[in-house]
Structure formats: C-alpha cells, structure tokens
Design a protein around this motif. Structure first.
Motif, PDB file in Angstrom:
ATOM      1  N   LEU A  50      -9.970  37.353  32.984  1.00 19.89           N
ATOM      2  CA  LEU A  50     -11.167  38.182  33.129  1.00 19.89           C
ATOM      3  C   LEU A  50     -10.867  39.634  32.783  1.00 19.89           C
ATOM      4  N   LEU A  51      -9.710  40.127  33.207  1.00 20.33           N
ATOM      5  CA  LEU A  51      -9.325  41.495  32.850  1.00 20.33           C
ATOM      6  C   LEU A  51      -9.183  41.635  31.330  1.00 20.33           C
ATOM      7  N   ALA A  52      -8.512  40.676  30.712  1.00 22.00           N
ATOM      8  CA  ALA A  52      -8.314  40.732  29.252  1.00 22.00           C
ATOM      9  C   ALA A  52      -9.641  40.668  28.510  1.00 22.00           C
ATOM     10  N   ARG A 101     -13.646  44.309  39.845  1.00 24.15           N
ATOM     11  CA  ARG A 101     -13.707  43.941  41.263  1.00 24.15           C
ATOM     12  C   ARG A 101     -13.536  42.428  41.433  1.00 24.15           C
ATOM     13  N   ARG A 102     -14.111  41.664  40.538  1.00 19.68           N
ATOM     14  CA  ARG A 102     -13.952  40.212  40.608  1.00 19.68           C
ATOM     15  C   ARG A 102     -12.496  39.793  40.365  1.00 19.68           C
ATOM     16  N   ALA A 103     -11.839  40.437  39.411  1.00 19.74           N
ATOM     17  CA  ALA A 103     -10.423  40.128  39.164  1.00 19.74           C
ATOM     18  C   ALA A 103      -9.580  40.505  40.384  1.00 19.74           C
ATOM     19  N   PHE A 104      -9.884  41.646  40.981  1.00 22.01           N
ATOM     20  CA  PHE A 104      -9.215  42.070  42.214  1.00 22.01           C
ATOM     21  C   PHE A 104      -9.364  40.974  43.271  1.00 22.01           C
ATOM     22  N   VAL A 124      -2.164  47.266  33.536  1.00 19.11           N
ATOM     23  CA  VAL A 124      -3.259  47.484  32.591  1.00 19.11           C
ATOM     24  C   VAL A 124      -3.881  48.859  32.776  1.00 19.11           C
ATOM     25  N   GLU A 125      -4.451  49.349  31.703  1.00 17.22           N
ATOM     26  CA  GLU A 125      -5.274  50.551  31.733  1.00 17.22           C
ATOM     27  C   GLU A 125      -6.734  50.161  31.521  1.00 17.22           C
ATOM     28  N   ASN A 126      -7.642  51.113  31.767  1.00 21.25           N
ATOM     29  CA  ASN A 126      -9.059  50.898  31.511  1.00 21.25           C
ATOM     30  C   ASN A 126      -9.300  50.681  30.019  1.00 21.25           C
ATOM     31  N   GLY A 136      -1.295  42.411  36.815  1.00 21.62           N
ATOM     32  CA  GLY A 136      -1.151  43.626  36.020  1.00 21.62           C
ATOM     33  C   GLY A 136      -1.929  44.822  36.546  1.00 21.62           C
ATOM     34  N   ILE A 137      -2.236  44.843  37.821  1.00 21.63           N
ATOM     35  CA  ILE A 137      -2.928  45.991  38.430  1.00 21.63           C
ATOM     36  C   ILE A 137      -1.941  46.723  39.322  1.00 21.63           C
TER      37      ILE A 137
END
Length: 552
Positions: A354-356, A294-297, A369-371, A405-406
């Motif tokens: 943050l996602l990475a 959510r933060r990356a979003f 990206v995937e989960n 990457g979302i």
C-alpha cells in the motif's frame, strides 16, 4: 514513609489533667495514578497538575450513571432530574441539607456559579458544555439547563462538571491556574491532613451529607512512578486499593497473600495510536493526513502480540475498523467490518504494498520511506514512562513500522507532560486510551467531536469532520433506539473509512484489592459498579462508601 495500617492510633489531647484518649482511624492506602511527585493542586479544572483524587472524593458529582448497571442513575448532590417534553432542557433538583466542608450550605446557586464560571473561562470547559447549552437558570432548589437542541445524552457530560463553592471561588482572579491549596469541597474526603511530594493523606469531610455510610476515615496515597515501583510496593503488602498492570498477577500479587489479595478486570477503555493530523512537522503532517499511510500504519500493528506479550493476555484484541470494541459488539455495523476490516489486521506485506502503490519510497537509501514529494517522515511515539505494558506495546509497534519502512522511535515522557502534549497537539504520534460510557457514543464523541480538540487528550488525533459532528449531535437528539442504531451505523462507517485513530486493543479496568484491612470490595461476585480507584470513573465514590474496616 508512614506505615499503612487500617487503624492508625491518634492521640487526642484531653482536658487539663485528664489522661489522653486513643482514637482509632481507618486509613485506606490507595494508588490511583502514577507520578514522580505530587503537586498540591486541588483545582478540578486545572488539569496540568491536578491530583487525581480531587474529582469524586473532594468534589462529588450531581449524579453518577452506573455503567455496569446499564447507566442507572445513582443520585448524589442532586436527588433527581427530569427532562422537558422535547428533550431540550433538563432540571436537576439539588439535595436538601448538603453542606460544604466548611459548614456553608451547598445550594443551586453554587451550580449556577460553576456553569457560569465555565462560560466566562472557556479553558475550564473541559467537555465543551457551552457549545451545546444556551442557559442555566435557578428556581429554588432546581437548576434548569436549556440545550441548543434536543439531547438525551448530554446529561452524561453535565454531571462531569464538578461544582465548586461560590463563596470561596468568586474572588479567584485566574481560575485556570488557581491551585486551590485550601480546598472547600462537597465529597467524602476533603481534608488534607498530610502533604508531601511523596505522600499525602486525604481525610473525611466533617460535614459530609452521607456520613452515615462512610466508614473510611482517611485515604493515604503514596507516590509511585511506574509498574516496577508498584511491584515493590505490592511486596510490602501496604496497598489496599489500586489499579496497575502486574505481569503474571497470580504469582506477583495473589500468590503473595492468597487469603487476601485479589483482582477483577472488567472490560475497559479503547487503546489507540493517535497520528496527530495537525503536527508541526511538515513531512509527518503530509503522511498523517494521507489515508493510505494511516492504513499502512494500522496494518503494521501486531495487535495480538500487544495483547499476549506486552499485556500478558489481560487486554482484549480490538480489530474493529471503527475501534468499537467487543464490549459494544451489539452495536456493530457488520458492513464496516466487510469494507474496511482488512486495514485493522496485521499484514506487513499488504502495508508495504500500500505504501509503494501510494508513492512512498526510500529515496535516501536509509531503509525508510519518504513522502511522495520526497519530504522526510520520522517520528517519536510518546508513552508515559513506567507504563511498562504500553511501553512494550509501543516497542512492538516500532518493530512493525520499521519492517514496513517507516521510521519511528519510542519516547517516554512523564504522565503529566504526555497528557499535555496529547491535548495541545505538541507531538507526532502517541498511544492513548479513550474512555467508554453507557453507549459507544461517549467514546466516539470524546475522541472525535471537533469541539473537544485541544480540550482533552482523548481527542489527540486533532481530527475534525463536520459530517461526523452532525451525527454525534443527532444520536441523542432522539430517544428512539432504532434511530440511534441507524446513526451509530453511520458513525462507524465514517470512522472505519477515515481511520482517524488506529485502535489496537481494549484495556481491562485495572483493579486489585486486599481484604486484609477492609471488606465490601466490588468483584465478579459482587459487581455493583466499575471498581477502579483511578480518575474518570465516578463510581469510585460508591465503592468507597461500600467499604468497611476489618476490626482488629
């Protein structure tokens, strides 16, 4: 389509052999909501297709709390209210002499009947009133509502219960689906003189208690489906009172008739992206329930571009971690800004990192990206068709998400289905607005109080937090401002920490008007109350009563 004029000539048949007389009607053309077709639903509790002019104009509130005047009570069907000593009950005194539009008396028993109707049919209890009160009792003209606990702010919700007449509703088999096609109301405009899917006319209540202050005979509502169609109607010069996004308004509206066309955009509702934490899509649900996702979003949201490009500079940037908004800055908890403010600012590199760091990676090589467990993430962001400023804001959001990457896509259902999807939880992500109140409590309570989930689209994140519920309950269990500020600091701390929604900007209150046919409009020089015609702002009754037709 009927031509909009201030005075519509109506022939009234005279007695036998006598010449007909001509009666001038003051008809005001208004545009309160976008729709592809009107449905004859006059039930204030049936929100699926309810017309936006049922509340306030057809059914008047007990009291209107005037937000622009610091919450000043404007008494309508009630003439006063008082609390008991410990704030555990409020008593409304019902105004003498009020009648329903069919001539029957409006009484305290109608108020009792309506609250009991909500108790018997919880699906009608749109603000979860019966989770917070324990009884409603009548003594003559007085209605006393007892609370489960001390509460100095619950009254703001109580007066949003629109009272219906017991004598016409008592035998309704299913009040949730009832469309109330022959309405009996208490407000200034109760009579439906014309109705088609493309236009309807709502005219004055023949028994209105405040008729001496009502100078508009009918409200005419043309069907308008979106901002582009609004521009078409604007060029015809037929709209007297409306609220819409118009690009370059000085040119596209004021410039068409500088002597009469005007606008005023006071600060309005918070606009957010709701990531549905209870979505049925397992992969998306896993992501949405991860705070770091959510933060990356949030960091992928180019809020300034949404304000400047999509909104033509009309909205107000909202980078508050809690979504508090500039209008409530006097309540701001600066500690929350320091601790969580980085997540409310546009930063694509930080979002990617943050996602990475959180285990999100592109497993399939498609650029998205995937989960961490390998499950797919991919979702639609729903926005009402025709809301061009919001559609453009969502397009900017999709661009930012794509760059980090979302996988996200734009989806444009009609307003009614969009509203129902947000409320029911049958969606993944949606752009949404959260109405404000006298204090920021109303906004946070509407969006985040657990009992509101499934009751209103405002709670579309489908987020629940007992700690936050307790604080929201506690805010109005005291009337001490210092204690309320302490509680509001804690509320902001939780919202900033948990990021249950992603705030991006605050809408203005969209309001345009023409002085060609009516005068008395609220504006920056005459800031009596919030000026808009759309639903959710009961002050529109006060505005209607202030208007006077221009004599031809």
């Amino acid at each position: 389509m009927m031509r909009s004029t201030t005075f519509s000539l109506v022939l009234v048949a005279a007695a036998l052999g006598a010449p007909a007389t001509v009666e001038a009607k003051a008809i005001l053309t208004a545009f309160p909501t976008e729709t592809t077709a009107f449905v004859a639903n006059f039930n204030p509790f049936n929100t699926s297709t309810r017309l936006s002019t049922v509340e306030d104009f057809m059914y008047e509130p007990l009291v209107i709390f005037n937000v622009l005047q610091g919450g000043k009570p404007e008494y309508r069907l009630a003439e006063s209210f008082t609390y008991n000593d410990d704030l555990t009950a409020v008593t409304f005194k019902i105004r003498d002499g009020v009648k329903w539009s069919d001539g029957q008396p409006f009484t305290a028993n109608d108020v009792l009947f309506t609250f009991n109707l909500l108790k018997a049919h919880p699906e009608l209890d749109l603000n979860a009133i019966w989770t917070q009160i324990k009884s409603v009792e009548v003594d003559g003209n007085n209605v006393t509502i007892a609370y489960n606990a001390a509460n100095s702010g619950l009254i703001y919700k109580l007066v949003q219960v629109y009272v219906v007449p017991e004598h016409t509703w008592k035998d309704v088999a299913d009040p949730a689906t009832f469309t109330n096609e022959k309405p009996v109301g208490s407000g200034p405009m109760t009579e439906i003189e014309r109705f088609t899917p493309q236009e309807y006319m709502q005219c004055r209540n023949p028994n209105y208690w405040d008729a001496a202050n009502l100078f508009v005979d009918c409200l005419r509502f043309p069907q308008i489906a979106g901002n582009d169609q609004t521009l078409t109607e604007v060029t015809k010069g037929e709209l007297d009172w409306f609220g819409a996004f118009l690009p370059d308004i000085e040119k596209t509206y004021v410039g068409l008739d500088p002597d009469h066309n005007a606008y005023w955009f006071p600060g309005g509702s918070m606009v957010v992206f709701n990531l549905n934490q209870q979505t049925k899509n397992a992969g998306n649900k896993a992501a949405f329930n991860d705070l770091n996702f959510r933060r990356a979003f949030s960091m992928a949201m180019d809020r300034q571009a949404m304000v400047d490009i999509a909104g033509y500079g009309y909205p107000t940037l909202n980078e508050y971690p809690s979504g508090l908004g500039a209008a409530f800055h006097s309540w701001n908890n600066a500690k929350v800004d320091t601790e969580y403010g980085q997540f409310s600012k546009y930063n694509l590199d930080a979002a990617k990192q943050l996602l990475a760091d959180s285990g999100y990676k592109d497993v399939t090589g498609d650029g998205f990206v995937e989960n961490p467990d390998g499950s797919k993430i991919g979702f639609d962001i729903i926005v009402p068709n025709g809301w061009t400023d919001w559609v453009n804001s969502v397009q900017l959001a999709v661009e930012g998400l794509t760059q980090v990457g979302i996988e996200a896509r734009l989806s444009t259902p009609e307003e009614g289905p969009w509203d129902n999807m947000l409320k029911s939880g049958d969606f993944d992500v949606g752009i949404n607005s959260i109405r404000g109140g006298v204090t920021p409590h109303f906004m946070f309570d509407l969006a985040l109080y657990s009992a509101n989930v499934g009751k209103t689209r405002q709670a579309a994140s489908h987020y629940s937090n007992p700690e936050l519920d307790k604080l929201l309950d506690g805010f109005y269990q005291t009337s001490d401002e210092a204690e309320q500020r302490k509680i509001m600091d804690q509320i902001q701390e939780i919202v900033g920490r948990d990021l249950p929604y992603v705030a991006v900007f605050n809408n203005p209150l969209w309001y345009e008007y023409s002085t060609k046919r009516f005068t008395g409009w609220f504006n920056a020089e005459n800031p009596v109350a919030r000026p808009v015609v759309y639903g959710g702002v009961p002050e529109r009754v006060l505005h209607l009563l202030a208007l006077r037709p221009v004599t031809p």
